[in-house]
Design a protein around this motif. Sequence first.
Motif, PDB file in Angstrom:
ATOM      1  N   UNK A 392      11.237 -11.925 -10.626  1.00 24.82           N
ATOM      2  CA  UNK A 392      10.320 -10.808 -10.469  1.00 24.82           C
ATOM      3  C   UNK A 392       9.991 -10.696  -8.985  1.00 24.82           C
ATOM      4  N   UNK A 393      10.051  -9.474  -8.460  1.00 25.33           N
ATOM      5  CA  UNK A 393       9.891  -9.239  -7.024  1.00 25.33           C
ATOM      6  C   UNK A 393       8.799  -8.207  -6.796  1.00 25.33           C
ATOM      7  N   UNK A 394       7.961  -8.457  -5.796  1.00 28.86           N
ATOM      8  CA  UNK A 394       6.924  -7.514  -5.387  1.00 28.86           C
ATOM      9  C   UNK A 394       7.182  -7.096  -3.949  1.00 28.86           C
ATOM     10  N   UNK A 395       7.130  -5.793  -3.670  1.00 34.79           N
ATOM     11  CA  UNK A 395       7.358  -5.268  -2.322  1.00 34.79           C
ATOM     12  C   UNK A 395       6.052  -4.771  -1.713  1.00 34.79           C
ATOM     13  N   UNK A 396       6.044  -4.706  -0.382  1.00 33.75           N
ATOM     14  CA  UNK A 396       4.839  -4.291   0.311  1.00 33.75           C
ATOM     15  C   UNK A 396       4.467  -2.847   0.078  1.00 33.75           C
ATOM     16  N   UNK A 397       5.436  -2.019  -0.253  1.00 37.95           N
ATOM     17  CA  UNK A 397       5.191  -0.613  -0.577  1.00 37.95           C
ATOM     18  C   UNK A 397       6.219  -0.196  -1.624  1.00 37.95           C
ATOM     19  N   UNK A 398       5.934   0.845  -2.397  1.00 40.73           N
ATOM     20  CA  UNK A 398       6.874   1.245  -3.457  1.00 40.73           C
ATOM     21  C   UNK A 398       8.232   1.665  -2.889  1.00 40.73           C
TER      22      UNK A 398
END
Length: 510
Positions: A392-398
């Motif tokens: 699962x990955x989270x980015x700083x902006x969409x």
Amino acid sequence: MPRADVVDTRLQGAEQEAEARSQLRFITCGSVDDGKSTLVGRILYDCRLIPDDQFSAVAAASRKFGTTGEDVDLALLADGLEAEREQGITIDVAYRFFATPRRSFVVADTPGHEQFTRNMATGASTAELAVILVDATKGLTTQTRRHTIVCSLLDVRHVVLAVNKIDAVEEVEAVFASIAAQYHAFVQPLDFASVTAIPISARFGDNVSFRSSRTPFYTGPTLIEHLENVDCHSDSLARPFRLPVQWVNRPNSEFRGVAGQISSGSISVGDAVVVARSGRTSTVRRIATFDGDIDEARAGDAINIVLTDDIDVARGDVLAPPDARPHCADQFAAHVIWMSETPLLPGRSYGLMCGPIEVPARITTIKHKIAIDTLEHHSAKVLTLNEVGACHIATGSPITFDPYNERRGTGAFIIVDRETNATAGAGMIDFPLRRAQNIHRQSHTVDRAGREAAKHQMARCIWFTGLSGSGKSTISDIVERDLHDRGYHTMLLDGDNMEQRPRLHRCRPR
């Protein structure tokens, strides 16, 4: 071999004719010494695309590095590095162009050693078809299965099982049937679009460009015939239009074009499009190319789209049909192939490049890693070199994307080490995490103005920041005490106190 000047003319003619033909990108892969580089050399030799001077150089190198006795070692046409020739192995990916009267090709000759799996994955990332070689004297190996699974993960939809070295076995038909049956059973859960088995001898050319007398039982196409006729492009044309924006071209006040290469689908003048990230819509007024305006463009075309409205479009945006928009989210699930000697660590900040856009990102969770030769799932806290994991990955902006198995062009990304700026991994997006899209700002009846009126004071937020032990908590406590003594309502949120887990009290009914 033909004279160099004749070959040069043929090469120029082939390159010119190739512009009007469909192009197929494929890789050769498989275990060590299964004949990948020899096959590439054989194809180039049979297509008569080797100038005399290059053939003479390979013949000289064969006497020093060759493994075929007195014969010219055709593998040296692809293995050009000195280290490759000394060791008799492929290390880096070698790209070669060739053309037949029916099609043009770009072939990537990839290494077979396990430690170079990342190089093989690089070649497979842009391939439409994989030629997986198997040594008929050895049968399927762990590396054969590993490369097959990497091709599946990278959405290479078409596979040719080239059972090589049929000149070195006695019962050719029985050996070929056994290997083909084992391989078809292995790939059944991988859902390839087509799997074609062909018995060949890369060294002597059997069933590469001509039919072999060694295989009277085989009635299928030669390898070249299959490559010329296999359809790998219909899927990309049938899918909805996608144009990742590389550049907004503004040479003067009269022209503003949105430039990029179409990754899937087609677009025509008059079609409606939407900027996927912002939701702004417009209509295609012109489609400009280097050769002039056209009415329609398809997947693979590099174009400039001129819109009827002067809406905000920037590098990294994606143009799409209004009724078939891609996802836009800052959290998603993906498969990651790790390519760095430094392990992947959850929580560490990386750079993520998806198309032309780069954003900060972190891996929040490693769900499991995949045993690349058996497809079994194992728990993991880190990923090391050449390992594949579901994350699962989270980015700083969409970012804007499609699932990789639907559109490779907008579903792939690379992970960059922000300290060294080196490519650390490659990934394939599976789906957005819906919990990220289910978080919305909730409006309340009692707003800030109502609270200020009730308290007879203006609302203010004061933030005390600094190094640990610098006195933030002490000063903020003094400030709150002074405001409280003056009759103001305050609430102090101390970082250390908020880190403490609150005691949960069971609510008892009265």
